[in-house]
Design a protein around this motif. Structure first.
Motif, mmCIF file in Angstrom:
data_model
loop_
_atom_site.group_PDB
_atom_site.id
_atom_site.type_symbol
_atom_site.label_atom_id
_atom_site.label_comp_id
_atom_site.label_asym_id
_atom_site.label_seq_id
_atom_site.Cartn_x
_atom_site.Cartn_y
_atom_site.Cartn_z
ATOM 1 N N ALA A 505 0.829 -1.212 0.000
ATOM 2 C CA ALA A 505 0.000 0.000 0.000
ATOM 3 C C ALA A 505 0.862 1.260 0.000
ATOM 4 C CB ALA A 505 -0.924 -0.016 1.215
ATOM 5 N N TRP A 506 1.933 1.275 0.793
ATOM 6 C CA TRP A 506 2.804 2.444 0.836
ATOM 7 C C TRP A 506 3.513 2.671 -0.509
ATOM 8 C CZ3 TRP A 506 3.044 6.453 3.918
ATOM 9 C CH2 TRP A 506 2.595 6.348 5.232
ATOM 10 N N VAL A 507 4.016 1.604 -1.107
ATOM 11 C CA VAL A 507 4.708 1.741 -2.393
ATOM 12 C C VAL A 507 3.732 2.209 -3.471
ATOM 13 C CG1 VAL A 507 5.905 0.473 -4.219
ATOM 14 C CG2 VAL A 507 6.502 0.067 -1.822
ATOM 15 N N ALA A 508 2.526 1.666 -3.459
ATOM 16 C CA ALA A 508 1.527 2.090 -4.443
ATOM 17 C C ALA A 508 1.193 3.569 -4.278
ATOM 18 C CB ALA A 508 0.262 1.241 -4.298
ATOM 19 N N ALA A 509 1.089 4.031 -3.029
ATOM 20 C CA ALA A 509 0.782 5.446 -2.790
ATOM 21 C C ALA A 509 1.915 6.337 -3.285
ATOM 22 C CB ALA A 509 0.538 5.673 -1.301
ATOM 23 N N ARG A 510 3.159 5.923 -3.054
ATOM 24 C CA ARG A 510 4.289 6.724 -3.532
ATOM 25 C C ARG A 510 4.361 6.725 -5.048
ATOM 26 N NH1 ARG A 510 10.521 5.096 -2.476
ATOM 27 N NH2 ARG A 510 9.908 3.573 -4.061
ATOM 28 N N ASP A 511 4.130 5.553 -5.658
ATOM 29 C CA ASP A 511 4.189 5.475 -7.118
ATOM 30 C C ASP A 511 3.114 6.364 -7.753
ATOM 31 O OD1 ASP A 511 6.287 3.749 -6.946
ATOM 32 O OD2 ASP A 511 5.125 1.936 -7.386
ATOM 33 N N GLU A 512 1.940 6.392 -7.138
ATOM 34 C CA GLU A 512 0.867 7.231 -7.659
ATOM 35 C C GLU A 512 1.241 8.705 -7.555
ATOM 36 O OE1 GLU A 512 -3.946 7.938 -6.972
ATOM 37 O OE2 GLU A 512 -2.958 6.167 -6.140
ATOM 38 N N ALA A 513 1.856 9.087 -6.420
ATOM 39 C CA ALA A 513 2.269 10.481 -6.245
ATOM 40 C C ALA A 513 3.370 10.858 -7.234
ATOM 41 C CB ALA A 513 2.752 10.695 -4.812
ATOM 42 N N LYS A 514 4.306 9.947 -7.477
ATOM 43 C CA LYS A 514 5.381 10.216 -8.439
ATOM 44 C C LYS A 514 4.831 10.390 -9.848
ATOM 45 C CE LYS A 514 9.260 7.921 -8.168
ATOM 46 N NZ LYS A 514 10.230 6.791 -8.028
ATOM 47 N N ALA A 515 3.872 9.533 -10.201
ATOM 48 C CA ALA A 515 3.289 9.633 -11.543
ATOM 49 C C ALA A 515 2.536 10.944 -11.722
ATOM 50 C CB ALA A 515 2.353 8.447 -11.780
ATOM 51 N N ALA A 516 1.862 11.390 -10.665
ATOM 52 C CA ALA A 516 1.100 12.630 -10.757
ATOM 53 C C ALA A 516 2.007 13.856 -10.825
ATOM 54 C CB ALA A 516 0.150 12.735 -9.566
ATOM 55 N N ALA A 517 3.124 13.823 -10.063
ATOM 56 C CA ALA A 517 4.003 14.997 -9.994
ATOM 57 C C ALA A 517 5.034 15.032 -11.119
ATOM 58 C CB ALA A 517 4.716 15.034 -8.639
ATOM 59 N N GLY A 518 5.350 13.877 -11.676
ATOM 60 C CA GLY A 518 6.352 13.828 -12.730
ATOM 61 C C GLY A 518 7.722 14.238 -12.235
ATOM 62 N N ALA A 519 8.409 15.061 -13.012
ATOM 63 C CA ALA A 519 9.768 15.472 -12.677
ATOM 64 C C ALA A 519 9.812 16.328 -11.416
ATOM 65 C CB ALA A 519 10.384 16.233 -13.842
ATOM 66 N N GLY A 520 8.685 16.871 -11.011
ATOM 67 C CA GLY A 520 8.651 17.721 -9.823
ATOM 68 C C GLY A 520 8.467 16.966 -8.520
ATOM 69 N N PHE A 521 8.468 15.641 -8.576
ATOM 70 C CA PHE A 521 8.252 14.866 -7.346
ATOM 71 C C PHE A 521 9.398 15.084 -6.371
ATOM 72 C CE2 PHE A 521 8.729 10.885 -4.880
ATOM 73 C CZ PHE A 521 7.509 10.906 -4.224
ATOM 74 N N ASP A 522 9.052 15.400 -5.118
ATOM 75 C CA ASP A 522 10.027 15.658 -4.058
ATOM 76 C C ASP A 522 9.841 14.582 -2.989
ATOM 77 O OD1 ASP A 522 11.355 16.550 -1.735
ATOM 78 O OD2 ASP A 522 11.069 18.650 -2.251
ATOM 79 N N LEU A 523 10.793 13.646 -2.909
ATOM 80 C CA LEU A 523 10.637 12.500 -2.004
ATOM 81 C C LEU A 523 10.595 12.939 -0.544
ATOM 82 C CD1 LEU A 523 10.442 9.436 -1.677
ATOM 83 C CD2 LEU A 523 12.955 9.360 -1.619
ATOM 84 N N LYS A 524 11.466 13.864 -0.163
ATOM 85 C CA LYS A 524 11.464 14.299 1.233
ATOM 86 C C LYS A 524 10.143 14.968 1.591
ATOM 87 C CE LYS A 524 13.812 17.888 2.960
ATOM 88 N NZ LYS A 524 14.856 18.752 3.559
ATOM 89 N N ALA A 525 9.632 15.785 0.706
ATOM 90 C CA ALA A 525 8.350 16.453 0.965
ATOM 91 C C ALA A 525 7.225 15.426 1.062
ATOM 92 C CB ALA A 525 8.054 17.468 -0.138
ATOM 93 N N TRP A 526 7.284 14.388 0.219
ATOM 94 C CA TRP A 526 6.256 13.361 0.278
ATOM 95 C C TRP A 526 6.322 12.597 1.595
ATOM 96 C CZ3 TRP A 526 5.879 7.995 0.583
ATOM 97 C CH2 TRP A 526 4.605 7.468 0.306
ATOM 98 N N HIS A 527 7.539 12.260 2.021
ATOM 99 C CA HIS A 527 7.703 11.581 3.310
ATOM 100 C C HIS A 527 7.124 12.432 4.439
ATOM 101 C CE1 HIS A 527 11.290 8.998 1.767
ATOM 102 N NE2 HIS A 527 10.157 8.335 1.680
ATOM 103 N N THR A 528 7.448 13.719 4.421
ATOM 104 C CA THR A 528 6.962 14.614 5.468
ATOM 105 C C THR A 528 5.441 14.658 5.487
ATOM 106 O OG1 THR A 528 8.950 15.981 5.348
ATOM 107 C CG2 THR A 528 6.990 16.976 6.331
ATOM 108 N N ALA A 529 4.843 14.830 4.313
ATOM 109 C CA ALA A 529 3.383 14.913 4.227
ATOM 110 C C ALA A 529 2.732 13.608 4.659
ATOM 111 C CB ALA A 529 2.965 15.264 2.803
#
Length: 547
Positions: A505-529
């Motif tokens: 579930a966690w990996v799927a949520a991150r993959d979905e966020a990465k796909a939505a943000a594209g090149a602008g995906f910020d891993l640290k910001a995603w972890h924080t949120a």
């Protein structure tokens, strides 16, 4: 945040602490709520009334904003499943060996503060309360006998062994030795002796009174299992899908393990590589193992802070403890107290003469410490009024927390942290064990047949011995650890699946966020949120992170 929903959450925590002082003390709720929890039928009914009444009041409240909506969403899901579990009578068969009441009482004493005489008096009070608490627990178990709702015979027999072993190994004597010969020494010794007598009485009760009435079946069946999965996952499980996925995931990991082993000793078997690593990548003394653990915990904190996570300064204090005589069989984590005066701790069971393989323990450091449980649980403690008190203290969901901890291991692999010889194989071995847990737990409890290809190797039907075979040969768990693991799965249905299904579930949520943000995906910001959301069921996690 002074909203009606947050106020109700505060009220609920205070009421829960009064009705369950052991829980309050174990998680570090601020306040004095007494020492002993009553586990008898009347007290269980009172806690159930609190859950039902609070749920009804909560459902009548409208959220005033995003934080309020999050608080209500999580609290409603948790209270609803607690109500359903009580109505199903799960409280009447509460054993969960080895992590049930017997281990919980030990942990309740272990986490008590010890900085002054008042603290040591609290230690004595907690030990002295153990016979009383076990006595009320027996009343609940007797109610199960009368209702025809009993735990399994295997759990009763193993529970008796655990209770007797706890008494005979004198697990609280380490605290008496730490205190020494001060003014409370005699009181502490008497309290510890009373606790040991309480455990011995519990063992006799299970053997003589309970075992003749215990359920002969090992599996709990579909109805109980799906309810258990709602509680541990915070989602409605499709067991067939999870069972098939578990086998696929196990096969994938096994292929990766074979490739990794070939890098260490080309041409050698996986067993030969494991034997080589145990001989060359291990420590011989408790002191050396503790020093290694402390170094790795500290190194992970310093490497992550400000780079992949923003770690609150008060979470940089992480204690590491060796545990002698533990019946848990595996490392575990306890979070900071509500006021953060008690730090987060990782606990590492050890025995005399044991060798400690560092190659396969590094991944557990990341799981139990950072970026795993300590970072996740600690983040809820420092969240302040962004999260409701219910979320901070009561609302843990195994699928969320264990899924995050397994995601943390995967993240450390992605960051290239498994550079020491064998350490990546150790990480993969841990992941194989978690995948094996999925198929064992679902297949055994629900009576699913093994797939044709697996039946040739392990047999067609699940049994204790089949589960043991799969866990040792496919999950790579040493024989001396595998047996208590299987006992745990049998007595705690749907908990063993939380790790891998939660990670998915966690990996799927991150993959979905990465796909939505594209090149602008910020891993640290995603972890924080993601961590700022606090604990929640997996269904809510997917819905909230998708927004």
């Amino acid at each position: 945040m002074a909203t009606p929903i947050f106020a109700l959450a505060d009220e609920y925590i205070d009421a829960s602490a009064r009705l369950n002082p052991m829980w309050a003390g174990a998680v570090g709720v601020t306040g004095d709520f007494g020492t002993a929890t009553d586990f008898g039928p009347d007290a269980e009914a009172e806690r159930a009334r609190l859950n039902r009444d609070t749920l009804a009041r909560l459902r009548a409240l409208d959220p005033t904003g995003p934080d309020d909506d999050l608080a209500k969403r999580h609290m409603e899901e948790r209270l609803a499943v607690l109500v359903d579990r009580h109505e199903a009578g799960e409280w009447r068969r509460s054993l969960q060996v080895p992590f049930g009441i017997f281990q919980s009482l030990v942990g309740y004493v272990d986490v008590a503060p010890r900085s002054g005489e008042d603290d040591w008096a609290l230690n004595a009070a907690r030990m002295r309360a153990i016979p009383e608490m076990l006595g009320t627990w027996r009343q609940a178990m007797d109610a199960g006998i009368e209702a025809g709702q009993t735990a399994s015979a295997r759990q009763a027999a193993e529970g008796a062994k655990q209770a007797r072993r706890t008494a005979e190994s004198r697990v609280f004597d380490k605290h008496l030795q730490a205190y020494g010969e001060g003014p409370l020494a005699a009181e502490l010794r008497a309290a510890a002796d009373a606790a040991y007598a309480g455990y011995a009485d519990a063992a006799a009760y299970l053997e003589q009174r309970y075992l003749p009435h215990a359920d002969p079946a090992d599996g709990v069946g579909e109805e109980r299992y799906l309810l258990a999965a709602r509680y541990t996952l915070g989602s409605r499980l499709d067991p067939r899908d999870a069972y098939e996925w578990g086998w696929e995931e196990l096969h994938r990991i096994e292929e990766e393990m074979a490739a990794e082993a070939a890098k260490i000793l080309p041409g050698a078997s996986l067993d030969e590589v494991t034997e080589h690593l145990n001989a060359t990548r291990s420590l011989d003394t408790h002191e050396a193992f503790l020093a290694w653990l402390q170094e790795k915990h500290r190194g992970a904190l310093e490497a992550l802070d400000g780079v992949h996570f923003d770690i609150h300064p008060r979470l940089m204090d992480l204690d590491v403890q060796l545990v002698h005589g533990s019946s848990s069989g595996a490392p575990y984590y306890t979070g900071p107290s509500e006021d953060l005066t008690r730090p987060g701790r990782t606990w590492w069971p050890v025995s005399d003469g044991e060798r400690f393989g560092t190659w396969d323990e590094l991944t557990t450091v990341f799981h139990e410490g950072v970026p795993g449980h300590h970072l996740q649980v600690g983040q809820t403690r420092v969240a302040g009024d962004r999260l409701s008190r219910f979320t901070r203290l009561f609302g843990s969901v195994s699928g969320h927390s264990e899924g995050w901890a397994l995601y943390a291991e995967r993240l450390c692999d992605e960051l290239g942290w498994f550079t020491e010889t064998g350490s990546r194989l150790g990480m993969l071995g841990g992941s194989a064990m978690r995948a094996a847990r999925v198929v064992i737990d679902i297949g055994w409890h629900l009576g699913y047949p093994l797939p044709d290809a697996e039946a040739e190797r392990h047999g067609r039907e699940w049994s204790f011995d089949t589960a043991l075979d799969v866990l040792t040969t496919r999950g790579r768990v040493p024989a001396h650890r595998a047996r208590p693991e299987i006992v745990r799965y049998q007595g705690w249905p749907a908990q063993a699946i939380c790790y891998k299904l939660g990670e998915r579930a966690w990996v799927a949520a991150r993959d979905e966020a990465k796909a939505a943000a594209g090149a602008g995906f910020d891993l640290k910001a995603w972890h924080t949120a993601a961590l700022d959301l606090g604990p929640m069921g997996l269904d809510n996690l997917a819905a909230v992170l998708r927004k």
